[in-house]
Scaffold this active site. Structure first.
Site, PDB file in Angstrom:
ATOM      1  CB  SER A   1      -0.756   0.125   1.305  1.00 57.28           C
ATOM      2  OG  SER A   1      -1.358   1.241   1.530  1.00 57.28           O
TER       3      SER A   1
ATOM      4  CE1 TYR B   1      -4.322  -1.873   4.911  1.00 59.35           C
ATOM      5  CE2 TYR B   1      -3.229   0.115   4.579  1.00 59.35           C
ATOM      6  CZ  TYR B   1      -4.002  -0.952   3.993  1.00 59.35           C
ATOM      7  OH  TYR B   1      -4.300  -1.212   2.729  1.00 59.35           O
TER       8      TYR B   1
HETATM    9  N1  LIG Z   1      -8.852   0.022  -1.399  1.00 61.00           N
HETATM   10  C1  LIG Z   1      -7.789   0.724  -1.143  1.00 61.00           C
HETATM   11  O1  LIG Z   1      -7.889   1.881  -1.443  1.00 61.00           O
HETATM   12  C2  LIG Z   1      -6.514  -0.097  -1.260  1.00 61.00           C
HETATM   13  C3  LIG Z   1      -5.307   0.716  -0.976  1.00 61.00           C
HETATM   14  C4  LIG Z   1      -4.197   0.070  -0.525  1.00 61.00           C
HETATM   15  C5  LIG Z   1      -4.036  -1.249  -0.573  1.00 61.00           C
HETATM   16  N2  LIG Z   1      -5.264  -2.019  -0.544  1.00 61.00           N
HETATM   17  C6  LIG Z   1      -4.897  -3.673  -0.212  1.00 61.00           C
HETATM   18  O2  LIG Z   1      -5.591  -3.950  -1.278  1.00 61.00           O
HETATM   19  C7  LIG Z   1      -6.045  -5.376  -0.755  1.00 61.00           C
HETATM   20  C8  LIG Z   1      -7.507  -5.692  -1.076  1.00 61.00           C
HETATM   21  O3  LIG Z   1      -8.363  -4.593  -0.733  1.00 61.00           O
HETATM   22  P1  LIG Z   1      -9.739  -4.223  -1.411  1.00 61.00           P
HETATM   23  O4  LIG Z   1      -9.641  -2.703  -1.348  1.00 61.00           O
HETATM   24  O5  LIG Z   1      -9.863  -5.124  -2.344  1.00 61.00           O
HETATM   25  O6  LIG Z   1     -10.491  -4.549  -0.113  1.00 61.00           O
HETATM   26  P2  LIG Z   1     -11.962  -5.676  -0.197  1.00 61.00           P
HETATM   27  O7  LIG Z   1     -12.289  -5.456   1.354  1.00 61.00           O
HETATM   28  O8  LIG Z   1     -12.701  -5.237  -0.958  1.00 61.00           O
HETATM   29  O9  LIG Z   1     -11.054  -6.804  -0.022  1.00 61.00           O
HETATM   30  C9  LIG Z   1     -10.311  -7.557   0.809  1.00 61.00           C
HETATM   31  C10 LIG Z   1     -10.486  -9.240   0.617  1.00 61.00           C
HETATM   32  O10 LIG Z   1      -9.959  -9.766   1.805  1.00 61.00           O
HETATM   33  C11 LIG Z   1     -10.652 -10.770   2.226  1.00 61.00           C
HETATM   34  N3  LIG Z   1     -10.026 -11.315   3.641  1.00 61.00           N
HETATM   35  C12 LIG Z   1     -10.279 -10.357   4.775  1.00 61.00           C
HETATM   36  N4  LIG Z   1      -9.397 -11.309   5.699  1.00 61.00           N
HETATM   37  C13 LIG Z   1      -9.270 -12.243   5.238  1.00 61.00           C
HETATM   38  C14 LIG Z   1      -8.616 -13.511   5.780  1.00 61.00           C
HETATM   39  N5  LIG Z   1      -8.448 -13.713   7.091  1.00 61.00           N
HETATM   40  N6  LIG Z   1      -8.241 -14.550   4.950  1.00 61.00           N
HETATM   41  C15 LIG Z   1      -8.827 -14.482   3.520  1.00 61.00           C
HETATM   42  N7  LIG Z   1      -9.411 -13.469   3.107  1.00 61.00           N
HETATM   43  C16 LIG Z   1      -9.622 -12.382   3.759  1.00 61.00           C
HETATM   44  C17 LIG Z   1     -11.991 -10.096   2.485  1.00 61.00           C
HETATM   45  O11 LIG Z   1     -13.224 -11.035   2.687  1.00 61.00           O
HETATM   46  C18 LIG Z   1     -12.207  -9.225   1.216  1.00 61.00           C
HETATM   47  O12 LIG Z   1     -12.695 -10.331   0.055  1.00 61.00           O
HETATM   48  C19 LIG Z   1      -5.944  -5.315   0.600  1.00 61.00           C
HETATM   49  O13 LIG Z   1      -4.579  -6.136   1.221  1.00 61.00           O
HETATM   50  C20 LIG Z   1      -5.781  -3.949   1.049  1.00 61.00           C
HETATM   51  O14 LIG Z   1      -4.912  -3.636   2.200  1.00 61.00           O
HETATM   52  C21 LIG Z   1      -6.250  -1.445  -0.697  1.00 61.00           C
END
Ligand SMILES: NC(=O)c1ccc[n+]([C@@H]2O[C@H](COP(=O)([O-])OP(=O)(O)OC[C@H]3O[C@@H](n4cnc5c(N)ncnc54)[C@H](O)[C@@H]3O)[C@@H](O)[C@H]2O)c1
Length: 249
Positions: free
Chosen positions: A141, A154
């Site tokens: 991130s 985080y």
């Molecule tokens: N959306 C943003 O702005 C953003 C920015 C930087 C990084 N990220 C990273 O991208 C990744 C995906 O995030 P997203 O935005 O798609 O969010 P999201 O919430 O849509 O997806 C995250 C997924 O991870 C799953 N999950 C959570 N805990 C889990 C576990 N213990 N085991 C297996 N699966 C699990 C959830 O059920 C969900 O389907 C994450 O690692 C997040 O930190 C997102």
């Protein structure tokens, strides 16, 4: 493009957001997919969308923070497909909290999914990736690269993912396994529902964690993950690719 027609790719966090968009992108490029998530309903929706592309999909409910579950996820993938070419670690959770109110439980929960989960998946997958000459793409991130307020657990977890990625890249690069990460900025996905800032949060600091241009959808990250996972990135190892519209430029 058909860059993954002979590849087996395992994607965690595939039920939603960036994980789902990545699974769909890889399916459209011909990948056989092992998909995993704690959210069974969302996982099935992603699997159905990917199968509509005509690819073989194994969907498995699993928790990346649990050692036995991780072993199951990887074993089932290799039992089903006979190999593993790419591991994409996307599963993650987010929480906004003032440092002073962050409990040890908050800290442990976030580290356990984002950092320990990534470590466990990489460790379990590595023997199979060594066999296939495969690669790993982790999800860091921009919080790993610059201060994002109210995200001490985080940001620390993502800093760990950034460092772990470089370590694996150097440790296994000469044996033919690449390891890279993406660092998304602010992407419109359900994780943003956790955008519950502490009371009195400084709006200028809020701006720091938002993209400079309008927020983008998860497909913008999925395409970068697909690039790093593909042979187009054959000489890219240990890189953290920012996908943030230039926010940290
Ligand atoms: N959306 C943003 O702005 C953003 C920015 C930087 C990084 N990220 C990273 O991208 C990744 C995906 O995030 P997203 O935005 O798609 O969010 P999201 O919430 O849509 O997806 C995250 C997924 O991870 C799953 N999950 C959570 N805990 C889990 C576990 N213990 N085991 C297996 N699966 C699990 C959830 O059920 C969900 O389907 C994450 O690692 C997040 O930190 C997102």
């Amino acid at each position: 493009m058909d860059r993954f027609s002979d590849k087996v790719v395992l994607v965690t966090g595939a039920a939603s957001g960036i994980g789902r968009a990545t699974a769909e992108r890889l399916a459209s490029e011909g990948a056989s997919l092992a998909l995993s998530d704690v959210n069974a309903d969302g996982l099935e929706e992603t699997a159905t969308a990917c199968r509509a592309e005509g690819v073989d999909v194994l969907a498995q409910v699993g928790n990346v923070g649990d050692e036995a579950s991780v072993a199951d996820i990887v074993r089932s993938c290799v039992d089903h497909f006979g190999r593993l070419d790419v591991l994409v670690n996307v599963a993650g959770i987010l929480q906004f909290k003032d440092l002073r109110e962050t409990t040890l439980d908050d800290w442990n929960r976030i580290i356990s999914v984002n950092l320990t989960g990534t470590f466990l998946m990489c460790r379990e997958a590595m023997p199979h990736l060594l066999n296939s000459g495969g690669n790993i793409v982790n999800t860091a991130s921009t919080a790993a690269l610059a201060g994002h307020p109210w995200t001490v657990s985080y940001s620390a977890s993502k800093g760990g993912v950034f460092a772990l990625t470089q370590t694996i890249a150097v440790e296994f690069g000469k044996q033919g396994v690449r390891c890279n990460s993406v660092a998304p900025g602010s992407v419109l996905t359900p994780i943003q529902q956790a955008f519950d800032l502490p009371e009195g949060a400084d709006p200028k600091l809020v701006y720091r964690i938002m993209a400079l241009d309008k927020q983008r959808g998860p497909e913008t990250v999925a395409s970068s993950i697909a690039f790093l996972a593909s042979d187009d990135a054959a000489h890219v190892n240990g890189t953290c690719l920012k996908v943030d519209g230039g926010t940290l430029a």
